[in-house]
Scaffold this motif. Structure first.
Motif, PDB file in Angstrom:
ATOM      1  N   UNK A 217       0.790  -1.227   0.000  1.00  0.00           N
ATOM      2  CA  UNK A 217       0.000   0.000   0.000  1.00  0.00           C
ATOM      3  C   UNK A 217       0.829   1.288   0.000  1.00  0.00           C
ATOM      4  N   UNK A 218       2.004   1.332   0.629  1.00  0.00           N
ATOM      5  CA  UNK A 218       2.797   2.561   0.522  1.00  0.00           C
ATOM      6  C   UNK A 218       3.173   2.925  -0.911  1.00  0.00           C
ATOM      7  N   UNK A 219       3.102   1.970  -1.823  1.00  0.00           N
ATOM      8  CA  UNK A 219       3.483   2.216  -3.213  1.00  0.00           C
ATOM      9  C   UNK A 219       2.300   2.705  -4.064  1.00  0.00           C
ATOM     10  N   UNK A 220       1.142   2.869  -3.427  1.00  0.00           N
ATOM     11  CA  UNK A 220      -0.031   3.345  -4.154  1.00  0.00           C
ATOM     12  C   UNK A 220      -0.337   4.804  -3.819  1.00  0.00           C
ATOM     13  N   UNK A 221       0.664   5.511  -3.358  1.00  0.00           N
ATOM     14  CA  UNK A 221       0.469   6.912  -3.025  1.00  0.00           C
ATOM     15  C   UNK A 221       0.850   7.791  -4.218  1.00  0.00           C
ATOM     16  N   UNK A 222       0.240   8.932  -4.279  1.00  0.00           N
ATOM     17  CA  UNK A 222       0.531   9.833  -5.388  1.00  0.00           C
ATOM     18  C   UNK A 222      -0.738  10.217  -6.112  1.00  0.00           C
ATOM     19  N   UNK A 223      -0.596  10.699  -7.321  1.00  0.00           N
ATOM     20  CA  UNK A 223      -1.723  11.235  -8.068  1.00  0.00           C
ATOM     21  C   UNK A 223      -2.424  10.200  -8.933  1.00  0.00           C
ATOM     22  N   UNK A 224      -1.979   8.972  -8.920  1.00  0.00           N
ATOM     23  CA  UNK A 224      -2.585   7.963  -9.777  1.00  0.00           C
ATOM     24  C   UNK A 224      -3.982   7.566  -9.334  1.00  0.00           C
ATOM     25  N   UNK A 225      -4.873   7.341 -10.308  1.00  0.00           N
ATOM     26  CA  UNK A 225      -6.193   6.780 -10.025  1.00  0.00           C
ATOM     27  C   UNK A 225      -6.105   5.261  -9.940  1.00  0.00           C
ATOM     28  N   UNK A 226      -5.227   4.692 -10.786  1.00  0.00           N
ATOM     29  CA  UNK A 226      -5.045   3.248 -10.846  1.00  0.00           C
ATOM     30  C   UNK A 226      -3.548   2.952 -10.833  1.00  0.00           C
ATOM     31  N   UNK A 227      -3.144   2.000 -10.004  1.00  0.00           N
ATOM     32  CA  UNK A 227      -1.772   1.495  -9.999  1.00  0.00           C
ATOM     33  C   UNK A 227      -1.856   0.040 -10.432  1.00  0.00           C
ATOM     34  N   UNK A 228      -1.129  -0.329 -11.470  1.00  0.00           N
ATOM     35  CA  UNK A 228      -1.316  -1.643 -12.071  1.00  0.00           C
ATOM     36  C   UNK A 228       0.025  -2.297 -12.375  1.00  0.00           C
ATOM     37  N   UNK A 229       0.020  -3.609 -12.334  1.00  0.00           N
ATOM     38  CA  UNK A 229       1.218  -4.370 -12.681  1.00  0.00           C
ATOM     39  C   UNK A 229       1.411  -4.384 -14.199  1.00  0.00           C
ATOM     40  N   UNK A 230       2.674  -4.337 -14.626  1.00  0.00           N
ATOM     41  CA  UNK A 230       2.972  -4.467 -16.046  1.00  0.00           C
ATOM     42  C   UNK A 230       2.624  -5.865 -16.516  1.00  0.00           C
ATOM     43  N   UNK A 231       2.095  -5.966 -17.734  1.00  0.00           N
ATOM     44  CA  UNK A 231       1.767  -7.256 -18.302  1.00  0.00           C
ATOM     45  C   UNK A 231       2.990  -7.959 -18.861  1.00  0.00           C
ATOM     46  N   UNK A 232       2.769  -8.833 -19.827  1.00  0.00           N
ATOM     47  CA  UNK A 232       3.867  -9.649 -20.355  1.00  0.00           C
ATOM     48  C   UNK A 232       4.882  -8.817 -21.132  1.00  0.00           C
ATOM     49  N   UNK A 233       4.515  -7.588 -21.474  1.00  0.00           N
ATOM     50  CA  UNK A 233       5.465  -6.695 -22.135  1.00  0.00           C
ATOM     51  C   UNK A 233       5.093  -5.256 -21.799  1.00  0.00           C
ATOM     52  N   UNK A 234       6.008  -4.329 -22.070  1.00  0.00           N
ATOM     53  CA  UNK A 234       5.741  -2.923 -21.803  1.00  0.00           C
ATOM     54  C   UNK A 234       4.556  -2.430 -22.630  1.00  0.00           C
ATOM     55  N   UNK A 235       3.771  -1.590 -22.002  1.00  0.00           N
ATOM     56  CA  UNK A 235       2.605  -1.052 -22.683  1.00  0.00           C
ATOM     57  C   UNK A 235       1.351  -1.874 -22.494  1.00  0.00           C
ATOM     58  N   UNK A 236       1.485  -3.044 -21.869  1.00  0.00           N
ATOM     59  CA  UNK A 236       0.330  -3.905 -21.586  1.00  0.00           C
ATOM     60  C   UNK A 236       0.135  -3.960 -20.079  1.00  0.00           C
ATOM     61  N   UNK A 237      -1.087  -3.684 -19.633  1.00  0.00           N
ATOM     62  CA  UNK A 237      -1.401  -3.736 -18.205  1.00  0.00           C
ATOM     63  C   UNK A 237      -1.888  -5.131 -17.828  1.00  0.00           C
TER      64      UNK A 237
END
Length: 346
Positions: A217-237
């Motif tokens: 949870x400390x890593x979900x701070x800031x201005x983001x509405x959604x924090x998401x893991x990177x998918x199998x490659x960059x640009x994919x959530x």
């Protein structure tokens, strides 16, 4: 005279704006009947999202009576009539809303992946969350899963709440990625998430083939509405691990996500919604060195000559066994690197 006519005309033109603020904004109140800034924003958000929410019930979408066809073919998910009701022997989400506090760690699982969810819960039990352990909600896709998750091993002492889906029961098997039965299970995710967001609850959704090794949870701070893991490659959530704060923007996102036309489970639709709303919502991709998908984790371990995860530096906060296909292969990977925290026979 002419000046007076112009003034009267301008005054009349302002009437719709005045009535909008009187009717739509002024009546907003909090849960206890008191005015509050947060409840005012909630009142506005229902009006913004109302037309989108109607699509959850719209007749042009198939109902989830044949769950092996309706949602696996790209139709949006909606609630059906033949589901457990509040007060029955099976609890549903509406029965437990009052027991939840924000943030909520949310899981959706069937019997086939229940062993992995138990392993995830054991990993959560090891973490010193601050200031306290979040609410944990497990939504079971069918009744056999509900019974199993309601009877945890004696040494699993972390508190969590079990409910049965109210979106129609799914298959029990540990179906693989993109298999129709898998798609049916995961396509209900945006509706589950939106249900909690509507109650002013922030949500961390966590797939069952994940382990958490530290407080995220400390890593979900800031201005983001959604924090998401990177998918199998960059640009994919990766829609198997994300945090959403409750707001009009994330409610809008979940509606677009649910109604996107992709046919490959929920992740394709998550990415469609992200591209469509990229100028309207802030999505932050979590660092792969701390939030590891299957590709990153396997590559890092190969570089360490297959040592255990303790040898990684920096140590991961989360490891996701995605990209590794098949239930048994996922479990073997977690066991190989000392990431299986449940009893061996679980």
């Amino acid at each position: 005279m002419r000046r007076r006519v112009i003034c009267i005309t301008l005054a009349i033109m302002q009437l719709p704006v005045v009535w909008f603020f009187i009717i739509r904004i002024y009546p907003s109140r909090g849960r206890n009947g008191r005015h509050s800034g947060r409840s005012m924003s909630r009142n506005i958000e229902w009006n913004i999202d109302e037309s989108l929410q109607q699509s959850l019930r719209a007749e042009r979408f198939p109902r989830i009576e044949d769950t092996n066809t309706a949602t696996s073919k790209g139709a949006s998910v909606q609630r059906e009539a033949n589901v457990p009701e509040s007060g029955s022997q099976y609890k549903i989400v509406s029965d437990v809303i009052s027991e939840l506090t924000s943030p909520v760690i949310l899981h959706s699982v069937n019997l086939g992946y229940s062993d992995m969810l138990f392993n995830l819960l054991y990993s959560l039990q090891r973490i010193a969350f601050r200031p306290k352990t979040p609410s944990i909600l497990v939504i079971c896709a069918e009744k056999s899963c509900y019974h199993k998750m309601s009877d945890p091993p004696d040494d699993l002492t972390i508190d969590y709440i079990v409910v049965l889906t109210d979106l129609g029961e799914s298959n029990k098997s540990a179906a693989g990625y993109k298999v129709p039965e898998f798609n049916v299970l995961v396509r209900k995710k945006p509706v589950y998430v939106q249900t909690l967001l509507k109650e002013d609850l922030d949500v961390l959704f966590v797939d069952s083939d994940i382990v958490l090794l530290d407080d995220p949870f400390p890593h979900f701070r800031g201005k983001g509405d959604i924090f998401v893991q990177q998918g199998y490659k960059r640009g994919v959530h990766n829609s198997g691990f994300f945090f959403m704060s409750s707001s009009p923007r994330t409610l809008h996102f979940t509606s677009v996500w649910n109604n996107s036309p992709g046919r490959e489970g929920d992740q394709q639709n998550f990415n469609i919604a992200a591209k469509k709303l990229k100028k309207k919502i802030k999505i932050t991709v979590l660092p792969t060195q701390r939030f590891m998908n299957g590709n990153v984790f396997q590559a890092r371990m190969d570089n360490l000559d297959n040592a255990t995860w303790y040898a990684l530096d920096p140590k991961p906060i989360e490891v996701h066994a995605n990209v590794i296909h098949g239930h048994d292969t996922k479990r073997q990977l977690l066991q190989k690197y000392d990431l299986w925290f449940a009893p061996p026979d679980e």
